[in-house]
Write a protein that holds these residues in place. Structure first.
Motif, short mmCIF file in Angstrom:
data_model
loop_
_atom_site.label_atom_id
_atom_site.label_comp_id
_atom_site.label_asym_id
_atom_site.label_seq_id
_atom_site.Cartn_x
_atom_site.Cartn_y
_atom_site.Cartn_z
N UNK A 52 16.55 26.74 37.19
CA UNK A 52 16.56 25.69 38.19
C UNK A 52 15.30 25.67 39.06
N UNK A 53 14.39 26.60 38.81
CA UNK A 53 13.15 26.68 39.57
C UNK A 53 12.05 27.09 38.59
N UNK A 54 10.91 26.41 38.61
CA UNK A 54 9.88 26.67 37.59
C UNK A 54 9.36 28.11 37.63
N UNK A 55 9.18 28.67 36.45
CA UNK A 55 8.63 30.02 36.32
C UNK A 55 7.29 30.16 37.03
N UNK A 56 6.42 29.19 36.83
CA UNK A 56 5.08 29.26 37.40
C UNK A 56 5.11 29.22 38.92
N UNK A 58 7.63 30.25 40.87
CA UNK A 58 8.15 31.53 41.36
C UNK A 58 7.05 32.58 41.33
N UNK A 59 6.22 32.55 40.29
CA UNK A 59 5.11 33.50 40.20
C UNK A 59 4.14 33.29 41.36
N UNK A 60 3.86 32.03 41.68
CA UNK A 60 2.97 31.75 42.79
C UNK A 60 3.54 32.27 44.11
N UNK A 61 4.85 32.11 44.31
CA UNK A 61 5.45 32.59 45.55
C UNK A 61 5.34 34.11 45.65
N UNK A 62 5.53 34.81 44.53
CA UNK A 62 5.37 36.27 44.52
C UNK A 62 3.93 36.66 44.84
N UNK A 63 2.99 36.00 44.18
CA UNK A 63 1.58 36.32 44.38
C UNK A 63 1.16 36.05 45.83
N UNK A 64 1.62 34.93 46.36
CA UNK A 64 1.26 34.59 47.74
C UNK A 64 1.86 35.58 48.73
N UNK A 65 3.11 35.99 48.46
CA UNK A 65 3.79 36.91 49.37
C UNK A 65 3.06 38.25 49.45
N UNK A 66 2.69 38.77 48.29
CA UNK A 66 2.13 40.13 48.25
C UNK A 66 0.60 40.17 48.34
N UNK A 67 -0.08 39.11 47.86
CA UNK A 67 -1.54 39.20 47.78
C UNK A 67 -2.28 38.03 48.42
N UNK A 143 -13.49 33.24 48.69
CA UNK A 143 -13.53 34.66 48.35
C UNK A 143 -12.21 35.38 48.44
N UNK A 144 -11.11 34.63 48.63
CA UNK A 144 -9.80 35.27 48.79
C UNK A 144 -8.78 34.72 47.79
N UNK A 145 -7.86 35.60 47.39
CA UNK A 145 -6.75 35.21 46.53
C UNK A 145 -5.82 34.29 47.33
N UNK A 146 -5.53 33.12 46.78
CA UNK A 146 -4.66 32.18 47.52
C UNK A 146 -3.18 32.39 47.21
N UNK A 147 -2.90 32.94 46.02
CA UNK A 147 -1.52 33.02 45.56
C UNK A 147 -1.17 31.91 44.59
N UNK A 148 -2.10 30.95 44.44
CA UNK A 148 -1.87 29.86 43.49
C UNK A 148 -2.49 30.19 42.14
N UNK A 149 -1.99 29.53 41.10
CA UNK A 149 -2.53 29.69 39.76
C UNK A 149 -3.65 28.68 39.55
N UNK A 150 -4.72 29.13 38.96
CA UNK A 150 -5.85 28.27 38.63
C UNK A 150 -5.65 27.74 37.22
N UNK A 151 -5.30 26.47 37.11
CA UNK A 151 -4.98 25.90 35.80
C UNK A 151 -3.53 26.11 35.47
N UNK A 152 -3.23 26.29 34.17
CA UNK A 152 -1.85 26.41 33.71
C UNK A 152 -1.41 27.87 33.64
N UNK A 153 -0.14 28.10 33.95
CA UNK A 153 0.48 29.40 33.74
C UNK A 153 0.48 29.68 32.24
#
Length: 205
Positions: A52-56, A58-67, A143-153
């Motif tokens: 019910x929630x896109x894999x990509x 959810x990955x972005x939310x994890x990346x943004x939370x931690x990095x 110069x910083x990790x945003x937590x978003x994916x660049x292009x397609x997962x």
């Protein structure tokens, strides 16, 4: 016609014994930090598991939370440290197989939903520079990790597209190669369907 032998591998769960993104977070934030973050994000992760929630996303939310907001240079340094410290995550049978294929001059390609930042380093240490890595790419801004994916997962259909992109880089057609795919999950289905031969969980669970 002499065909080019190409072996395409999923990374997490196929070549490794655990999800390397989760293990990277544990390495950087500690077990308590990992569990706290997962608990806070658990509603989204449950929805993802239910489809019910896109894999990509959810990955972005994890990346943004931690990095999110971490300088790219610091992030890459941590990824390199992680790759060197956690080579034990890579299955010994996989190391033997890929090194043997490389020694024979066959093409080995890791196609991973995890980020290239750490997968590339782990693969280089385990398998050598002959193995190509294509994976999810992370957005960097100022110069910083945003937590978003660049292009397609790099998941599902994107894995098959990346393999075609690899063939294009070699300037060979699909008909000129024999592709064997190795995977362990739904995210590998399109890669497996694209191949001539395939193996599901080739090194066990």
């Amino acid at each position: 016609m002499q065909k080019t032998y190409i072996h395409t591998f999923d990374f997490d769960g196929t070549l490794t014994t655990a999800d390397t993104m989760i293990e990277l977070i544990r390495f950087v934030r500690g077990t308590t930090g990992l569990l706290t973050g997962l608990a806070c994000l658990s509603p989204l992760l449950i929805l993802m598991k239910l489809g019910l929630y896109p894999n990509w996303r959810a990955k972005e939310r994890l990346l943004a939370w931690f990095f999110g907001g971490m300088p790219e240079a610091d992030f890459n340094r941590l990824c390199n440290d992680f790759a060197q410290a956690r080579q034990d995550l890579i299955r010994p049978q996989a190391i033997d197989m890929i090194r043997t294929l490389n020694a024979k001059g066959q093409q080995t390609v890791i196609v991973s939903a995890s980020a290239e930042n750490w997968v590339s380093k782990m693969a280089e240490l385990a398998f050598g520079a002959e193995t190509t890595v294509t994976g999810t790419r992370l957005e960097v801004s100022n110069g910083k990790i945003t937590g978003h994916i660049d292009g397609a997962n790099c998941y599902g259909a994107e894995k098959a597209r990346r393999i075609q992109e690899y063939l294009d880089s070699l300037n060979i057609s699909r008909e000129q190669c024999l592709i064997t795919a190795y995977g362990d999950s739904r995210g590998d289905k399109e890669m497996i369907d694209y191949a001539d031969k395939s193996y599901y969980k080739p090194f066990g669970d």
